[in-house]
Design an enzyme around this catalytic site. Structure first.
Site, PDB file in Angstrom:
ATOM      1  N   ARG A 137       0.832  -1.215   0.000  1.00  0.00           N
ATOM      2  CA  ARG A 137       0.000   0.000   0.000  1.00  0.00           C
ATOM      3  C   ARG A 137       0.867   1.266   0.000  1.00  0.00           C
ATOM      4  NH1 ARG A 137      -3.629   2.580   4.466  1.00  0.00           N
ATOM      5  NH2 ARG A 137      -5.432   3.393   3.359  1.00  0.00           N
ATOM      6  N   ILE A 151      -7.634   7.538  -0.147  1.00  0.00           N
ATOM      7  CA  ILE A 151      -7.401   6.117  -0.373  1.00  0.00           C
ATOM      8  C   ILE A 151      -8.173   5.398   0.721  1.00  0.00           C
ATOM      9  CG2 ILE A 151      -5.196   6.298   0.878  1.00  0.00           C
ATOM     10  CD1 ILE A 151      -4.199   3.852  -0.631  1.00  0.00           C
ATOM     11  N   SER A 152      -9.044   4.480   0.325  1.00  0.00           N
ATOM     12  CA  SER A 152      -9.914   3.802   1.286  1.00  0.00           C
ATOM     13  C   SER A 152      -9.099   2.992   2.286  1.00  0.00           C
ATOM     14  CB  SER A 152     -10.878   2.867   0.559  1.00  0.00           C
ATOM     15  OG  SER A 152     -11.758   3.586  -0.259  1.00  0.00           O
ATOM     16  N   GLN A 153      -9.688   2.784   3.469  1.00  0.00           N
ATOM     17  CA  GLN A 153      -8.998   1.955   4.446  1.00  0.00           C
ATOM     18  C   GLN A 153      -8.945   0.527   3.933  1.00  0.00           C
ATOM     19  OE1 GLN A 153     -12.311   2.907   7.380  1.00  0.00           O
ATOM     20  NE2 GLN A 153     -11.498   1.000   8.238  1.00  0.00           N
ATOM     21  N   PHE A 197     -18.086   7.174   1.899  1.00  0.00           N
ATOM     22  CA  PHE A 197     -17.287   7.467   0.711  1.00  0.00           C
ATOM     23  C   PHE A 197     -17.554   8.892   0.244  1.00  0.00           C
ATOM     24  CE2 PHE A 197     -16.977   2.881   0.463  1.00  0.00           C
ATOM     25  CZ  PHE A 197     -15.762   2.654  -0.173  1.00  0.00           C
TER      26      PHE A 197
END
Length: 215
Positions: A35, A61-63, A204
């Protein structure tokens, strides 16, 4: 994640499992994709925490646990052609590229697409095509898709995307107003219509129409 010390890697994967990411294939792919390159500046040191992080163009950036849950819900097969709406950092597309035959990812921000392409090239992920486009309209010229994943919240599953889903295909999309609780929805297209499953609450950025300003 090959450069991580074993304890950090173990904590990272344990956090994913504890949040419900249990699919062994998905966990293996997440372990194989670092990541770190998808994060920027002062946030890079937090790449292995289970939290969303800011990126360019006001996006995030999503978890990792949410990436894992969405990927798991998508049930990607090795022969699948996948559309991702919302390239963002490119992290989700990189995960999908290890599970699918071909990934098309679109984003309204040209800068994000450009930076994601550079990462895909550096990680030798040739089966991803990244395009600057209005993702709310999908990618008609490549339809139909076996799987569609949307990484921005719509008030309802977008009609153009539903239409581009192959019969038997699956779409995972966050649904709800941007300033309230959203729900992650899985849509299956059948011979006679669409079936909907509510998966879990999420948060989101909103799915916006048009192209973003170059930043």
């Amino acid at each position: 994640m090959s450069g991580l010390d074993p304890e950090t890697k173990m904590q990272f994967l344990f956090a994913l499992r504890s949040k419900g990411v249990t699919d062994a294939r998905v966990l293996s792919v997440i372990e194989s994709i670092d990541r770190g390159p998808f994060t920027r500046g002062i946030f890079a040191q937090r790449a292995y925490e289970d939290m969303p992080l800011p990126i360019a163009c006001g996006q995030t950036i999503s978890q990792p646990s949410v990436v894992g849950i969405m990927t798991q819900a998508l049930q990607v097969n090795p022969r699948d052609k996948v559309l991702e709406v919302g390239t963002g950092s490119g992290y989700q597309a990189a995960i999908l590229s290890k599970l699918a035959r071909r990934v098309y990812t679109v984003d309204r921000h040209a800068r994000l697409v450009r930076e994601a392409r550079e990462i895909f090239e550096s990680l030798h992920l040739p089966n991803i095509t990244a395009i600057t486009a209005d993702g709310s309209h999908g990618l008609p010229e490549q339809a139909p898709f076996d799987r569609i994943i949307v990484t921005a919240a719509a008030e309802d599953p977008p009609g153009p995307l539903l239409a581009q889903l192959r019969i038997g295909g699956i779409m995972v999309v966050p649904v709800g107003q941007s300033d309230t609780v959203q729900t992650l929805i899985r849509v299956r297209r059948t011979e006679t219509g669409y079936e909907y499953d509510e998966l879990r609450p999420v948060r989101f950025v909103p799915l916006l129409e048009g192209l973003g300003k170059e930043g």
